[in-house]
Design a protein around this motif. Structure first.
Motif, PDB file in Angstrom:
ATOM      1  N   ARG A   1      50.303 -54.445   2.819  1.00 15.16           N
ATOM      2  CA  ARG A   1      51.196 -53.778   1.866  1.00 15.16           C
ATOM      3  C   ARG A   1      51.013 -52.259   1.943  1.00 15.16           C
ATOM      4  NH1 ARG A   1      49.544 -56.407  -2.275  1.00 15.16           N
ATOM      5  NH2 ARG A   1      48.043 -54.915  -3.075  1.00 15.16           N
ATOM      6  N   ASN A   2      49.776 -51.825   2.028  1.00 12.74           N
ATOM      7  CA  ASN A   2      49.508 -50.392   2.098  1.00 12.74           C
ATOM      8  C   ASN A   2      49.867 -49.809   3.455  1.00 12.74           C
ATOM      9  OD1 ASN A   2      48.182 -49.214  -0.491  1.00 12.74           O
ATOM     10  ND2 ASN A   2      47.423 -51.294  -0.293  1.00 12.74           N
TER      11      ASN A   2
ATOM     12  N   ARG B   1      53.656 -49.241   3.412  1.00 15.75           N
ATOM     13  CA  ARG B   1      53.968 -48.041   2.629  1.00 15.75           C
ATOM     14  C   ARG B   1      53.677 -46.778   3.451  1.00 15.75           C
ATOM     15  NH1 ARG B   1      50.529 -48.337  -1.993  1.00 15.75           N
ATOM     16  NH2 ARG B   1      51.885 -50.013  -2.654  1.00 15.75           N
ATOM     17  N   LEU B   2      52.541 -46.735   4.108  1.00 18.09           N
ATOM     18  CA  LEU B   2      52.148 -45.582   4.902  1.00 18.09           C
ATOM     19  C   LEU B   2      53.124 -45.332   6.057  1.00 18.09           C
ATOM     20  CD1 LEU B   2      49.837 -43.474   5.489  1.00 18.09           C
ATOM     21  CD2 LEU B   2      48.924 -45.207   7.042  1.00 18.09           C
TER      22      LEU B   2
ATOM     23  N   TRP C   1      40.167 -50.389  -2.463  1.00 15.04           N
ATOM     24  CA  TRP C   1      41.328 -49.836  -3.138  1.00 15.04           C
ATOM     25  C   TRP C   1      41.942 -48.731  -2.293  1.00 15.04           C
ATOM     26  CZ3 TRP C   1      36.381 -48.898  -5.071  1.00 15.04           C
ATOM     27  CH2 TRP C   1      35.952 -47.584  -5.015  1.00 15.04           C
ATOM     28  N   ASN C   2      43.180 -48.370  -2.667  1.00 14.29           N
ATOM     29  CA  ASN C   2      43.876 -47.258  -2.038  1.00 14.29           C
ATOM     30  C   ASN C   2      43.416 -45.993  -2.752  1.00 14.29           C
ATOM     31  OD1 ASN C   2      45.895 -45.178  -1.648  1.00 14.29           O
ATOM     32  ND2 ASN C   2      47.214 -46.756  -0.783  1.00 14.29           N
TER      33      ASN C   2
ATOM     34  N   ASP D   1      45.747 -48.484  -6.089  1.00 11.71           N
ATOM     35  CA  ASP D   1      46.135 -49.883  -5.863  1.00 11.71           C
ATOM     36  C   ASP D   1      44.918 -50.661  -5.366  1.00 11.71           C
ATOM     37  OD1 ASP D   1      47.711 -52.165  -5.533  1.00 11.71           O
ATOM     38  OD2 ASP D   1      48.325 -51.588  -3.502  1.00 11.71           O
ATOM     39  N   HIS D   2      44.741 -51.859  -5.902  1.00  6.10           N
ATOM     40  CA  HIS D   2      43.616 -52.703  -5.494  1.00  6.10           C
ATOM     41  C   HIS D   2      43.981 -54.162  -5.702  1.00  6.10           C
ATOM     42  CE1 HIS D   2      43.151 -52.462  -9.821  1.00  6.10           C
ATOM     43  NE2 HIS D   2      42.390 -53.543  -9.756  1.00  6.10           N
TER      44      HIS D   2
ATOM     45  N   THR E   1      46.485 -44.061  -4.511  1.00  4.95           N
ATOM     46  CA  THR E   1      47.261 -44.670  -5.587  1.00  4.95           C
ATOM     47  C   THR E   1      46.420 -45.471  -6.575  1.00  4.95           C
ATOM     48  OG1 THR E   1      47.660 -46.738  -4.388  1.00  4.95           O
ATOM     49  CG2 THR E   1      49.214 -44.908  -4.003  1.00  4.95           C
TER      50      THR E   1
END
Length: 177
Positions: free
Chosen positions: A5-6, A9-10, A145-146, A151-152, A149
């Motif tokens: 997911r990350n 996005r990147l 985690w990111n 996000d985890h 952001t």
């Protein structure tokens, strides 16, 4: 998953076209043709120029039998996909950050493995490199985690451990001002 997911996005932030593929979107790498119809699989082969493979069951307590289909057979299917269709596709394989030498994986390493999860990751690396000799394998450290952001994955083992420690009074509460 969290890493995929990350990654999506990147890549999208950098203007690259991405075809996200996850079980929740109807793709299952552990199945023949990722569980797609022949036409859907062919269309994916035609549209895809490169593959970043992050899919895996990350579970340190599962048996090898529970992990094999997703982690090993899934990687085999992805590596074969990279050589099928109108053109070969480069493969970037996200593996595990275990403490192994910075060199292509070897089946000899399995003797040092303390968990079936690590055996599944080594097997998947060896198979991917056999099928796609130019595959690039990345072994990140523990991804929690990111950092941009926050996000985890709240179900990650480390997050569960911290929650358990907090609920059992084994960690201190920090007040934010």
């Amino acid at each position: 998953g969290f890493i995929g997911r990350n990654f999506v996005r990147l890549l999208e932030e950098r203007g690259l076209g991405v075809i996200p593929a996850s079980r929740s979107l109807g793709y299952d790498v552990s199945k023949s043709k990722f569980g797609l119809s022949s036409r859907g699989y062919q269309q994916l082969q035609e549209k895809c120029d490169a593959v970043i493979h992050c899919a895996a069951i990350v579970n340190w307590t599962s048996s090898y039998g529970q992990l094999r289909k997703s982690n090993v057979e899934g990687t085999t299917n992805v590596a074969r996909f990279c050589l099928e269709g109108p053109h070969d596709k480069p493969l970037l394989l996200m593996s595990s950050g275990a403490d192994f030498p910075e060199q292509p994986a070897s089946l000899d390493w399995m003797q040092e493995c303390s968990s079936p999860y690590m055996v599944s990751k080594i097997a998947s690396e060896v198979i991917a490199q056999h099928i796609c000799p130019r595959a690039v394998v990345v072994r990140p450290g523990m991804v929690v985690w990111n950092s941009r952001t926050g996000d985890h994955n709240p179900d990650d083992a480390l997050c569960r451990l911290v929650r358990a420690m907090l609920s059992d009074g084994m960690a201190w509460q920090v007040e934010h001002s």
